[in-house]
Design a protein around this motif. Structure first.
Motif, PDB file in Angstrom:
ATOM      1  N   LYS A  75       0.889  -1.210  -0.052  1.00 13.62           N
ATOM      2  CA  LYS A  75       0.111  -0.072  -0.163  1.00 13.62           C
ATOM      3  C   LYS A  75       0.893   1.141  -0.027  1.00 13.62           C
ATOM      4  N   ALA A  77       1.002   5.252   0.660  1.00 11.70           N
ATOM      5  CA  ALA A  77       0.136   6.426   0.872  1.00 11.70           C
ATOM      6  C   ALA A  77       0.702   7.689   0.068  1.00 11.70           C
ATOM      7  N   ILE A  95       9.192   7.442  -7.719  1.00 17.80           N
ATOM      8  CA  ILE A  95       9.301   8.889  -7.857  1.00 17.80           C
ATOM      9  C   ILE A  95       8.020   9.540  -8.144  1.00 17.80           C
ATOM     10  N   PHE A 106      11.137   3.150  -9.153  1.00 13.31           N
ATOM     11  CA  PHE A 106      12.816   3.621  -9.262  1.00 13.31           C
ATOM     12  C   PHE A 106      13.285   2.212  -8.557  1.00 13.31           C
ATOM     13  N   ASP A 108      16.675   0.477  -7.780  1.00 11.20           N
ATOM     14  CA  ASP A 108      18.016   0.700  -7.900  1.00 11.20           C
ATOM     15  C   ASP A 108      18.801  -0.206  -6.589  1.00 11.20           C
ATOM     16  N   LEU A 111      21.476   1.974  -4.715  1.00 11.77           N
ATOM     17  CA  LEU A 111      20.711   2.854  -3.805  1.00 11.77           C
ATOM     18  C   LEU A 111      20.391   2.175  -2.451  1.00 11.77           C
ATOM     19  N   ILE A 115      21.555   2.809   1.411  1.00 13.96           N
ATOM     20  CA  ILE A 115      20.947   3.108   2.396  1.00 13.96           C
ATOM     21  C   ILE A 115      21.026   1.955   3.494  1.00 13.96           C
ATOM     22  N   MET A 129      13.307  -2.055  12.703  1.00 15.00           N
ATOM     23  CA  MET A 129      13.086  -1.549  11.267  1.00 15.00           C
ATOM     24  C   MET A 129      12.868  -2.710  10.600  1.00 15.00           C
ATOM     25  N   THR A 130      11.603  -2.631   9.744  1.00 17.28           N
ATOM     26  CA  THR A 130      11.268  -3.796   8.851  1.00 17.28           C
ATOM     27  C   THR A 130      11.748  -3.286   7.390  1.00 17.28           C
ATOM     28  N   ASP A 131      11.445  -2.169   7.114  1.00 20.05           N
ATOM     29  CA  ASP A 131      12.077  -1.782   5.682  1.00 20.05           C
ATOM     30  C   ASP A 131      12.004  -0.288   5.568  1.00 20.05           C
ATOM     31  N   PHE A 132      12.425   0.206   4.488  1.00 27.10           N
ATOM     32  CA  PHE A 132      12.451   1.677   4.044  1.00 27.10           C
ATOM     33  C   PHE A 132      12.026   1.842   2.867  1.00 27.10           C
ATOM     34  N   GLN A 133      11.679   3.416   2.662  1.00 28.89           N
ATOM     35  CA  GLN A 133      11.063   3.603   1.326  1.00 28.89           C
ATOM     36  C   GLN A 133      11.429   5.061   0.993  1.00 28.89           C
ATOM     37  N   LEU A 134      12.096   5.194  -0.037  1.00 32.70           N
ATOM     38  CA  LEU A 134      12.475   6.698  -0.533  1.00 32.70           C
ATOM     39  C   LEU A 134      11.751   7.230  -1.617  1.00 32.70           C
ATOM     40  N   GLN A 135      11.125   8.298  -1.266  1.00 32.23           N
ATOM     41  CA  GLN A 135      10.284   8.970  -2.265  1.00 32.23           C
ATOM     42  C   GLN A 135      10.873  10.111  -2.720  1.00 32.23           C
ATOM     43  N   ILE A 136      10.863  10.342  -4.203  1.00 32.80           N
ATOM     44  CA  ILE A 136      11.490  11.352  -4.914  1.00 32.80           C
ATOM     45  C   ILE A 136      10.566  12.024  -5.339  1.00 32.80           C
TER      46      ILE A 136
END
Ligand SMILES: [Mn+2]
Ligand SMILES: [Mn+2]
Ligand SMILES: [Zn+2]
Ligand SMILES: [Zn+2]
Lengths: 150, 150
Positions: A75, A77, A95, A106, A108, A111, A115, A129-136
């Motif tokens: 999901k 947001a 992105i 994206f 990669d 990257l 991180i 931490m379970t995961d992370f998510q980068l939003q550009i």
DNA sequence: TTACTAACTAAGAATTATTCTTAAATAGCA
DNA sequence: TGCTATTTAAGAATAATTCTTAGTTAGTAA
């Protein structure tokens, strides 16, 4: 991008999560997996309704929620107020075009490694931490053209 | 963490953006700035309502929207369906607890430099990046205690 | 096969989050 | 001190999602 699962594979996955392999669930999962973008529930409803006019919006929401719970999908947001859904389970980032509201994948590895390594060095206390998510964020120059990573 | 602005400074900012410095706006901005967390509109309404019982929820939403538009504050989309607001304009990232739904600030210059440098190397074609935002997901071990970065 | 039953679905009502409408109030300026 | 464009309060309206309930079905077991 992602290889799509066969019907048998999807059924197997559902069973593994103790979810009955109903027609509705198969249809919804296949539709999401076949989608390039990150549709809202409403958008997905339009897609599946064509061939399955009796499938209800409530079922769609409930199904998506069930899939998210077992981590069959993700999901996302979004600032425009509606949730988006993503069948791409590979670790990837997004992105976001603030004009068109598009979410573009994206992927990669470098990257991600970067991180991950950084966060491993940091000590975040009292948190698992379970995961992370980068939003550009930004905007497409030509909204009609695709965004290309080179 | 962030040094809070004086009333005069806030007024000045509002004027700079051609926003009238109304009591409501001052109250709302001060409340958000004084908040450690990332409240929803509803939560912020509870906070300001105590001392300003006539301030309406509609005004709160409209004000927050106006602040976001001029970039006086930031909006954070959250998986639970409600938007969160953030007066912390410094480049920082967020730790999100999927149990408590808390958003915790994670300020780290090194991480930011790392990602910025990486993205500068990549060529994202047909897209103008404005900023990015890393969200670290997981859950607090002890929900009553704070998350500490060391 | 057939029957059973827990899980699931359709339909629509309800709820939650947010936006809109409009008449009254007010900040900033003359 | 008065003028007026902007803003606000109040409540209606809308959008997104969840809930309720009666009927249906997938999977299992006789
Ligand atoms: Mn903050
Ligand atoms: Mn909503
Ligand atoms: Zn994606
Ligand atoms: Zn923040």
């Amino acid at each position: 991008m992602i290889e799509e699962s066969t019907l048998a594979q999807i059924k197997q996955k559902l069973r593994a999560y103790n979810l009955k392999a109903t027609q509705q669930r198969l249809v919804i999962y296949k539709a999401l997996q076949a989608t390039e973008g990150h549709p809202t529930a409403e958008q997905l409803y339009e897609m599946v309704s064509k061939d399955n006019p009796s499938l209800s919006l409530g079922t769609l929401y409930k199904t998506l929620e069930a899939f998210v719970a077992v981590q069959l999908i993700k999901k996302v947001a979004c600032e425009d107020g509606a949730m988006r859904f993503d069948a791409n389970l590979s670790t990837h980032n997004h992105i976001f075009c603030t004009n068109t509201q598009e979410i573009i994948d994206f992927e990669d590895k470098e990257l991600h490694t970067l991180i991950t390594a950084f966060l491993k060095r940091k000590n975040i206390d009292n948190f698992e931490m379970t995961d992370f998510q980068l939003q550009i964020n930004g905007q497409k120059v030509n909204p009609k053209k695709k965004v290309q990573i080179t």
